[in-house]
Design an enzyme around this catalytic site. Structure first.
Site, mmCIF file in Angstrom:
data_model
loop_
_atom_site.group_PDB
_atom_site.id
_atom_site.type_symbol
_atom_site.label_atom_id
_atom_site.label_comp_id
_atom_site.label_asym_id
_atom_site.label_seq_id
_atom_site.Cartn_x
_atom_site.Cartn_y
_atom_site.Cartn_z
ATOM 1 N N GLY A 1 0.830 -1.203 0.000
ATOM 2 C CA GLY A 1 0.000 0.000 0.000
ATOM 3 C C GLY A 1 0.861 1.249 0.000
ATOM 4 N N SER A 2 0.294 2.317 0.486
ATOM 5 C CA SER A 2 0.992 3.611 0.403
ATOM 6 C C SER A 2 2.089 3.714 1.464
ATOM 7 C CB SER A 2 -0.023 4.732 0.612
ATOM 8 O OG SER A 2 -0.571 4.619 1.913
ATOM 9 N N ALA A 3 3.043 4.601 1.206
ATOM 10 C CA ALA A 3 4.121 4.827 2.167
ATOM 11 C C ALA A 3 3.558 5.374 3.475
ATOM 12 C CB ALA A 3 5.144 5.795 1.577
ATOM 13 N N GLU B 1 5.585 -3.222 1.349
ATOM 14 C CA GLU B 1 5.781 -2.904 -0.073
ATOM 15 C C GLU B 1 5.013 -1.614 -0.317
ATOM 16 O OE1 GLU B 1 7.840 -5.045 -1.203
ATOM 17 O OE2 GLU B 1 7.503 -6.501 0.387
ATOM 18 N N THR C 1 0.704 4.736 4.976
ATOM 19 C CA THR C 1 0.190 3.653 5.822
ATOM 20 C C THR C 1 1.340 2.756 6.286
ATOM 21 O OG1 THR C 1 -1.840 3.676 4.519
ATOM 22 C CG2 THR C 1 -1.512 1.789 5.932
ATOM 23 N N GLY C 2 2.257 2.450 5.385
ATOM 24 C CA GLY C 2 3.381 1.579 5.741
ATOM 25 C C GLY C 2 4.199 2.165 6.879
ATOM 26 N N CYS D 1 2.442 1.084 -8.668
ATOM 27 C CA CYS D 1 3.476 1.623 -7.772
ATOM 28 C C CYS D 1 4.738 1.935 -8.557
ATOM 29 C CB CYS D 1 3.757 0.638 -6.653
ATOM 30 S SG CYS D 1 4.223 -0.985 -7.250
HETATM 31 P P1 NAD Z 1 -3.391 2.202 1.402
HETATM 32 O O1 NAD Z 1 -2.098 2.368 2.105
HETATM 33 O O2 NAD Z 1 -4.393 3.274 1.521
HETATM 34 O O3 NAD Z 1 -4.131 0.872 1.906
HETATM 35 C C1 NAD Z 1 -3.533 -0.407 1.813
HETATM 36 C C2 NAD Z 1 -4.216 -1.346 2.803
HETATM 37 O O4 NAD Z 1 -3.897 -0.945 4.143
HETATM 38 C C3 NAD Z 1 -5.737 -1.327 2.709
HETATM 39 O O5 NAD Z 1 -6.199 -2.647 2.898
HETATM 40 C C4 NAD Z 1 -6.156 -0.425 3.852
HETATM 41 O O6 NAD Z 1 -7.445 -0.669 4.345
HETATM 42 C C5 NAD Z 1 -5.106 -0.771 4.901
HETATM 43 N N1 NAD Z 1 -4.859 0.292 5.888
HETATM 44 C C6 NAD Z 1 -5.040 1.620 5.760
HETATM 45 N N2 NAD Z 1 -4.623 2.266 6.881
HETATM 46 C C7 NAD Z 1 -4.156 1.305 7.722
HETATM 47 C C8 NAD Z 1 -3.555 1.324 9.007
HETATM 48 N N3 NAD Z 1 -3.341 2.460 9.668
HETATM 49 N N4 NAD Z 1 -3.154 0.161 9.561
HETATM 50 C C9 NAD Z 1 -3.322 -1.006 8.895
HETATM 51 N N5 NAD Z 1 -3.891 -1.087 7.673
HETATM 52 C C10 NAD Z 1 -4.304 0.044 7.090
HETATM 53 O O7 NAD Z 1 -3.023 1.884 -0.122
HETATM 54 P P2 NAD Z 1 -4.006 1.893 -1.390
HETATM 55 O O8 NAD Z 1 -4.408 3.302 -1.621
HETATM 56 O O9 NAD Z 1 -5.030 0.849 -1.234
HETATM 57 O O10 NAD Z 1 -3.046 1.398 -2.560
HETATM 58 C C11 NAD Z 1 -2.298 2.257 -3.376
HETATM 59 C C12 NAD Z 1 -0.893 2.364 -2.837
HETATM 60 O O11 NAD Z 1 -0.274 1.091 -2.846
HETATM 61 C C13 NAD Z 1 -0.005 3.264 -3.686
HETATM 62 O O12 NAD Z 1 0.769 4.050 -2.815
HETATM 63 C C14 NAD Z 1 0.866 2.273 -4.432
HETATM 64 O O13 NAD Z 1 2.102 2.791 -4.843
HETATM 65 C C15 NAD Z 1 1.040 1.201 -3.411
HETATM 66 N N6 NAD Z 1 1.427 -0.064 -4.024
HETATM 67 C C16 NAD Z 1 2.654 -0.591 -3.746
HETATM 68 C C17 NAD Z 1 3.069 -1.762 -4.382
HETATM 69 C C18 NAD Z 1 4.398 -2.389 -4.105
HETATM 70 O O14 NAD Z 1 4.505 -3.607 -4.300
HETATM 71 N N7 NAD Z 1 5.412 -1.673 -3.672
HETATM 72 C C19 NAD Z 1 2.222 -2.383 -5.292
HETATM 73 C C20 NAD Z 1 0.970 -1.821 -5.532
HETATM 74 C C21 NAD Z 1 0.571 -0.678 -4.901
HETATM 75 C C1 SIN Z 2 2.395 -2.594 -9.100
HETATM 76 O O1 SIN Z 2 2.591 -3.588 -8.358
HETATM 77 O O2 SIN Z 2 1.658 -1.622 -8.747
HETATM 78 C C2 SIN Z 2 3.025 -2.552 -10.450
HETATM 79 C C3 SIN Z 2 3.743 -3.744 -10.848
HETATM 80 C C4 SIN Z 2 4.400 -3.389 -12.142
HETATM 81 O O3 SIN Z 2 3.708 -3.169 -13.128
HETATM 82 O O4 SIN Z 2 5.639 -3.258 -12.140
#
Ligand code: NAD
Ligand code: SIN
Length: 477
Positions: free
Chosen positions: A206-208, A229, A210-211, A263
């Site tokens: 997910g997003s940085a 990730e 949240t991570g 991402c």
């Molecule tokens: P997000 O961080 O908003 O949510 C991801 C998950 O975390 C969801 O299931 C959400 O409900 C949960 N969540 C939210 N807040 C939380 C908390 N405080 N504690 C625990 N869980 C929580 O991400 P998104 O908007 O769903 O996805 C898009 C993001 O994911 C983009 O930033 C994208 O770059 C990233 N992404 C990364 C990769 C990678 O492999 N590096 C791949 C795909 C997407």
């Molecule tokens: C992604 O996980 O969001 C992208 C994977 C890719 O296309 O490299």
């Protein structure tokens, strides 16, 4: 109390799915209870079960493709690619499991054997994003199940229907219902799941933002495994090349595929000043031709909408922010359908901006930065806290050597797009893009821990130094 959840199709606004949020304590308890039995299965049984999962998906391929397309808005061809990755994951994970977490015999002192084996952690929480609602959670779930963990999977609140279908397919394939549990809900449920004392690891995509929050939550708990990730602010550099049309196509693919919601999408085009006008004109020319439409539309669209109106509003505001702080629009961001989150691909020259925000703009928005020389291009590419993916298009082998040596990113490509990463390779970033636990092929590493055992069948030992002589005077009394 459980809250009502629903999911609407971004392209049409039609209600797709309704349900309610789950009970964290109950799902974790079920997984905890189911774990020992799943972990005790021979690996051959776990492999066989996951191979059946591939067969189940194959039997329902069109339904899963259709559901992903409806729930995310991505075109059918894009959703089909995602489902192909879900199916390919099992064989890749089986190979990775044996290569990276297999058993080994090592020599040890005094004729003993030393064995290296791996154990599962226990109950793993998998938190999924919305952009690849099946492939990315599955990229944690399959290796974690193979290694013998039980799972509580919380899909994104924006894609619960795909999450639910995926879990149904694991169960249909024979993964015990207590070895993988579905937890529906949003951030609150995610937080509570991650914090649950019976959860041994958190596998997050997910997003940085949240991570980082999750990382902070576990600062005092080194015993829990965290694989984070996260997002990117990825650069693509275009350098000397006669192949302008090819270079522009690679830029468009990097920036706008999946409406920029990858991402690994390129959000910064860094280009040599003397080449900039011709490259930008060609990128714009292709971007102007991209078909943006409903996932099932004919002719086939290149891009669908972004995930929802909130995301579209945020991206539109970001474009306006860049414009009002010195950015020069090359191609405006337009909302062609009232009240729906379709966005036309946008391009803006931000070279003159004094301070460029280092944030992930998760959508079809490409910022252009002109630079005078190659060291300036590399410095600009590294001018980010993120470090997921980077590509050089054009340039000589020497340029590529300099690029490869100096760029901070987990994926560094030459004359290939920034996105489209292979599941057969490790996948992860540096900086705030990850926590050095790459996924994809290396997911095996965070799904099991190594155990080394020195082993011999009979106890044999003698103490050769540091002993007092035996006192014989007391003997025979
Ligand atoms: P997000 O961080 O908003 O949510 C991801 C998950 O975390 C969801 O299931 C959400 O409900 C949960 N969540 C939210 N807040 C939380 C908390 N405080 N504690 C625990 N869980 C929580 O991400 P998104 O908007 O769903 O996805 C898009 C993001 O994911 C983009 O930033 C994208 O770059 C990233 N992404 C990364 C990769 C990678 O492999 N590096 C791949 C795909 C997407
Ligand atoms: C992604 O996980 O969001 C992208 C994977 C890719 O296309 O490299």
């Amino acid at each position: 109390m459980s809250a009502t959840l629903n999911s609407t199709e971004p392209a049409t606004g039609a209600l797709l799915w309704e349900g309610s949020s789950g009970d964290v304590a109950e799902e974790v308890a079920r997984a905890r209870a189911g774990w020992p039995r799943w972990a005790a299965q021979p690996i051959a049984v776990r492999i066989e079960t996951l191979r059946r999962f591939v067969n189940v998906i194959r039997a329902h391929e069109d339904s899963l493709v259709d559901l992903i397309a409806r729930e995310t808005g991505k075109p059918l061809w894009d959703a089909r690619g995602e489902v192909a990755s879900v199916m390919a994951k099992v064989d890749i994970s089986v190979t990775a499991y044996s290569e990276r977490t297999g058993q080994k015999r090592l020599d040890a002192a005094m004729g003993a054997r030393q064995s290296l084996r791996h154990k599962p952690h226990g109950v793993m929480a998998v938190l999924g994003p919305y952009n690849f609602p099946a492939h990315l959670p599955n990229g944690h779930i399959v290796p974690a199940l193979l290694a013998g963990n039980a799972i509580v999977f919380k899909p994104s609140e924006k894609t619960p229907a795909v999450g639910e279908m995926l879990v149904r397919f694991y169960h249909e394939a024979g993964v015990p219902t207590d070895a993988i549990r579905l937890l529906l809900g949003g951030a609150e449920e995610g937080k509570a799941l991650a914090a649950h004392p019976d959860v041994n690891g958190i596998l997050f995509t997910g997003s940085a933002q949240t991570g980082i929050a999750i990382n902070r939550q576990f600062a005092a708990q080194p015993g829990k495994i965290l694989a984070l990730e996260m997002g990117g602010n990825n650069p693509v550099i275009v350098w000397d090349t006669p192949e302008i049309a090819n270079a522009a196509a690679l830029v468009v693919q990097s920036a706008f595929m999946s409406s920029g919601q990858r991402c690994t999408a390129a959000s910064r085009l860094i280009v040599r000043d003397s080449l900039a006008d011709v490259v930008i004109a060609e990128v714009k020319k292709i971007a102007d031709r991209l078909i943006i439409d409903h996932p099932h539309a004919d002719p086939t669209p290149y891009m669908g909408p972004v995930i929802d109106n909130e995301a579209a509003d945020g991206l539109t505001e970001s474009f306006l922010y860049l414009m009002s702080h010195g950015g020069r629009p090359i191609k405006h961001m337009v909302r062609p359908v009232k009240d729906r989150p379709f966005l036309t691909p946008a391009i803006i020259d931000v070279t003159a901006m004094e301070e460029r925000p280092d944030v992930e703009l998760f959508g079809p928005l490409l910022q252009v930065i002109r630079v005078p020389d190659f060291p300036a291009a590399i410095a600009e590419a590294n001018n980010s806290r993120y470090g997921l993916s980077a590509a050089l298009i054009g340039g000589s082998p020497d340029h590529y050597n300099q690029f490869w040596s100096n760029i901070r990113a987990g994926i560094i490509n030459w004359n290939r797009p920034t996105n489209g990463a292979s599941s057969s390779a490790p996948f992860g970033g540096v900086g705030i893009s990850g926590n050095h636990r790459p996924s994809a092929y290396y997911a095996a590493d965070y799904c099991a821990y190594p155990v080394v055992s020195a082993e011999i069948e009979q106890p044999r030992a003698s103490i050769g130094v540091g002993l007092k002589d035996i006192d014989t005077s007391a003997m025979g009394d």
